[in-house]
Enzyme design. Structure first.
Site, mmCIF file in Angstrom:
data_model
loop_
_atom_site.group_PDB
_atom_site.id
_atom_site.type_symbol
_atom_site.label_atom_id
_atom_site.label_comp_id
_atom_site.label_asym_id
_atom_site.label_seq_id
_atom_site.Cartn_x
_atom_site.Cartn_y
_atom_site.Cartn_z
ATOM 1 C CG HIS A 56 -30.659 11.965 -78.297
ATOM 2 N ND1 HIS A 56 -30.665 12.718 -79.439
ATOM 3 C CD2 HIS A 56 -30.149 10.758 -78.667
ATOM 4 C CE1 HIS A 56 -30.207 12.003 -80.455
ATOM 5 N NE2 HIS A 56 -29.882 10.810 -80.008
ATOM 6 C CG HIS A 87 -25.075 4.931 -76.662
ATOM 7 N ND1 HIS A 87 -25.687 5.673 -75.676
ATOM 8 C CD2 HIS A 87 -25.935 4.945 -77.718
ATOM 9 C CE1 HIS A 87 -26.855 6.120 -76.122
ATOM 10 N NE2 HIS A 87 -27.030 5.687 -77.354
#
EC number: 6.3.5.3
Length: 738
Positions: free
Chosen positions: A99, A53
């Site tokens: 998300h 990420h």
């Protein structure tokens, strides 16, 4: 869950870092880079900053190939968001973020904090956020679990966006079984700013202060970056502690205060960055890295809402609504006074130092002393080898539909979850706050005016997971092309894209193949449409128990409308307007909605795609719109010609008569590069004088009927029947009234 600290020796032998996403080889490499056995805090920082990420360790070799610059790009990937010059001293700023993992386990908060995070990315650049969009993908809508996710995720997006006062103007919602355990929640934010006021996330100048502002730090979202860089098992789905909790009212204060700083106190500001993935460590160390600086932070000065937090917890918390600023020495009180006016917690928590070390103190003790680069530039990069999945190497036979009752099929197609009316979802969003929204959700693209000008921005989000499942490269190019078609149909010239690359586990050769091939398609298409990639993110490991989602790059695209008078929508305007079909139609059904309806499957080789023809068709349509020859324009995508025709009639309750030299089934073909246009009769000669790839196929009629003649059939469908199917499908599944 409270983090229990371990000694460096215990870490070396018990290897808790394996649960944080680091491998043994990565632990050894990190120890070598910092010159000692990592302690508890240091190994925590590495786990966050070396996650996919944050470090893009598997995807960076792919991302580096993207085309990211043209004459309009003022700032590309690498900052909080990308910036494009739109003339007249203004710039548009936009970015999308995923998300997905948080929304799978805590759908309301996961979606809400996704919205909050992307808004902070925009105002950290100095831009005022003017619009939100989303791209959502869910599993089978008939399953109660999916219905729960839809309800809570939509509520989370609306709850946050509505409260902060930014309109949610558009988006897409797709349904496919591959997303059942891994829903996709991609949020996009668009902002406008003066192009000479761009801020960057950097911490330069020895002695300059680091100021923390916003919500107090708690234990929510600890190690969320690592959480987002792993796949799921059913047992792990209960890991709600890795999901953050959002407060949109705090964010509104934070946004207004930061925009006051960036707009009116520029002499005080060196850099500004939001605390997103990996929290305080990510924002601080990235700001130091960009400036090639050193940094020291005193963790006792960090505003905290929980007691006895460890350095690991403080640094890796992903508590929301927090920003980090680098402020010139001597201006600290000026900046703190602004934050005090907004009743925000703010504190000087550290300074830029000489050298290149990153140092943290806690209770007077040095708890971290590592080179900045050990957490940024020296993170590992893996050059994976992809392997073509068997389904691509040996595709199934082409799907050849048989249609005996075209009106029933047409009606059923309008009720397919991905096609069906989404207004029952998006009416929960405020699309008109700020009063700049010109074209509301439901058309091809959302349009928002640029205050003080005669111009507007069009924006859209598009993804085509089914197409990529059948051919990642071609499907990705089609995704970009559809986004561009949506903008062109609204009267806009594409400017650039942001993306969310939603894929499976990159350590699996087949999943990496999908990612690498998709990138090739995105590169080709962005060059074709002169719309570079200016920002984005990757979301890998979208798998549960080894089952991955369809490869799904989400393309967020923004375009410029030079004159408000050329804004075009998809709805029919008046009876007797002529209907033109732009582009050729072929029997393209593999991966289509019709295949899904009739077989329940997505199989075969993806149909051909002519990128050059697509580009020419878009240029033609935009030219005709700019010459005020078009009364309505709609791109053809899911469900093909007949679905698009029906959608154009619903708003004004106008029907149509068309005659096409196509087999009936081809009315549902999903051949790319096509538009439906309507032209007023008095403009027919001028339109046809453009000699574009358009064929006259019929006219709009006042009667609410769609009369269709194909090469093998003549049939008529009631507008009311089609509209009822279209509008009632989702509310029916969601057990609510339309």
């Amino acid at each position: 869950m409270v983090h229990v600290e371990m000694s460096p020796e215990a870490i070396a032998t018990q290897k808790p870092y394996l649960d944080l996403g680091l491998t043994e080889a990565e632990y050894d490499r990190f120890a070598e880079l910092i010159g000692h056995q990592p302690n508890d805090t240091e190994i925590g920082l590495a786990s966050g900053m070396w996650s996919e990420h944050c470090a893009y360790k598997y995807s960076k070799p792919v991302l580096r190939q993207f085309w990211t610059k043209n004459e309009r790009v003022l700032m590309g990937p690498g900052e909080g968001a990308g910036v494009i010059d739109i003339g007249e001293g203004k710039a548009v700023v936009f970015k999308a973020e995923s998300h997905n993992h948080p929304s799978a386990v805590e759908p309301y908060e996961g979606a809400a904090t996704g919205v909050g995070g992307i808004i902070r990315d925009i105002f950290s650049i100095g831009a005022k956020p003017v619009a939100m969009l989303d791209s959502l993908a869910f599993g089978d809508i008939e399953q109660p679990h999916t219905q729960h996710l839809v309800d809570r995720i939509v509520a989370g997006i609306g709850g946050y966006g509505n409260a902060i006062g930014i309109p949610t103007v558009g988006g897409e919602t797709n349904f496919d079984g591959s997303y059942t355990r891994n829903p996709l929640v991609n949020a996009m934010c668009v902002g406008i700013m003066d192009k000479d006021q761009i801020q960057k996330g950097k911490a330069a100048g020895v002695g300059n202060a680091l100021i923390y502002v916003g919500a107090k730090t708690g234990r929510d979202g600890i190690n969320g970056a690592s959480f987002a860089s792993g796949d799921f098992s059913d047992e792990e789905a209960a890991d709600r502690s890795a999901v953050q909790v959002g407060d949109p009212f705090m964010e509104k204060l934070l946004m207004d205060a930061c925009l006051e700083i960036t707009g009116h106190h520029q002499e005080a500001l060196v850099g500004i960055q939001d605390m997103g993935a990996a929290g305080l460590v990510s924002s601080s160390v990235e700001m130091a890295g960009k400036a090639n600086s050193g940094m020291v932070l005193d963790l006792d000065l960090i505003p905290q809402r929980e007691t006895e937090m460890t350095p690991f917890e403080i640094m890796l918390s992903e508590s929301q609504e927090r920003m980090l600023l680098c402020v010139r020495a001597g201006f600290e009180q000026e900046v703190l006074a602004v934050f005090a006016d907004y009743d925000l917690d703010a504190a000087i928590v550290g300074h830029v130092i000489a050298g290149h070390q990153y140092q943290l103190y806690h209770h007077g003790k040095l708890v971290c002393d590592v080179p900045v680069s050990s957490l940024t530039d020296d993170a590992p990069i893996y050059h994976q080898q992809g392997k073509m999945p068997k389904r691509l190497a040996q595709p199934a036979a082409d799907f050849d539909p048989i249609i005996t009752d075209p009106v029933q099929i047409w009606t059923d197609m309008m009720a397919m979850p991905t096609i069906a009316d989404k207004s029952s979802l998006y009416k929960r969003y405020d699309a008109q706050v700020q009063t700049n929204t010109v074209v509301l959700p439901g058309s091809d693209a959302a349009v928002t005016r640029i205050r003080g000008t005669h111009r507007a921005l069009a924006m859209t989000t598009d993804s085509k997971g089914r197409y990529l499942y059948l051919d990642p490269q071609v499907g990705a190019a089609m995704s970009v092309a559809e986004a561009a078609r949506n903008l062109v149909a609204s009267g806009a010239e594409p400017l650039g894209i942001t993306d969310c690359l939603n894929f499976g586990d990159p350590t699996k050769p087949e999943a990496f193949y999908e990612l690498a091939e998709a990138a090739k398609g995105i590169i080709a298409a962005t060059k074709a449409f002169n719309a570079p990639v200016i920002s984005g993110n990757v979301s890998l490991y979208n798998e549960t128990n080894g089952e991955a989602i369809y490869p799904t790059p989400m393309i967020g695209m923004v375009g410029l409308i030079e004159d408000l008078s050329t804004i075009t929508t998809a709805a029919f305007k008046q009876a007797d307007d002529l209907i033109y079909l732009v582009g050729e139609t072929h029997g393209d059904f593999n991966g289509s909605e019709l295949q899904k309806l009739q077989t329940g499957e997505v199989t075969g080789k993806l149909f051909d795609f002519d990128l050059e023809a697509e580009k020419q068709h878009q240029h033609f349509v935009l030219k005709a719109i700019r010459e005020h020859l078009i009364t309505a324009a709609h791109d053809l995508s899911d469900g093909g010609l007949l679905v698009a025709l029906a959608e154009m009639g619903f708003d004004a309750q106008l029907g149509a008569q068309i005659n096409v030299t196509l087999p009936t089934a081809w009315g549902f073909s999903e051949t790319q590069g096509r538009f439906l246009l309507t032209v007023a009769p008095e403009n027919q000669a001028a339109f046809e004088a453009l000699h574009g790839p358009a064929q006259l196929i019929g006219r709009v009629q006042a009667a609410p009927e769609f009369e269709v003649t194909t090469v093998n059939q003549h049939f008529s469908a009631s507008l009311q029947q089609l509209q009822t199917a279209f509008e009632e499908a989702l509310p029916c599944h969601m057990n609510q009234k339309a």
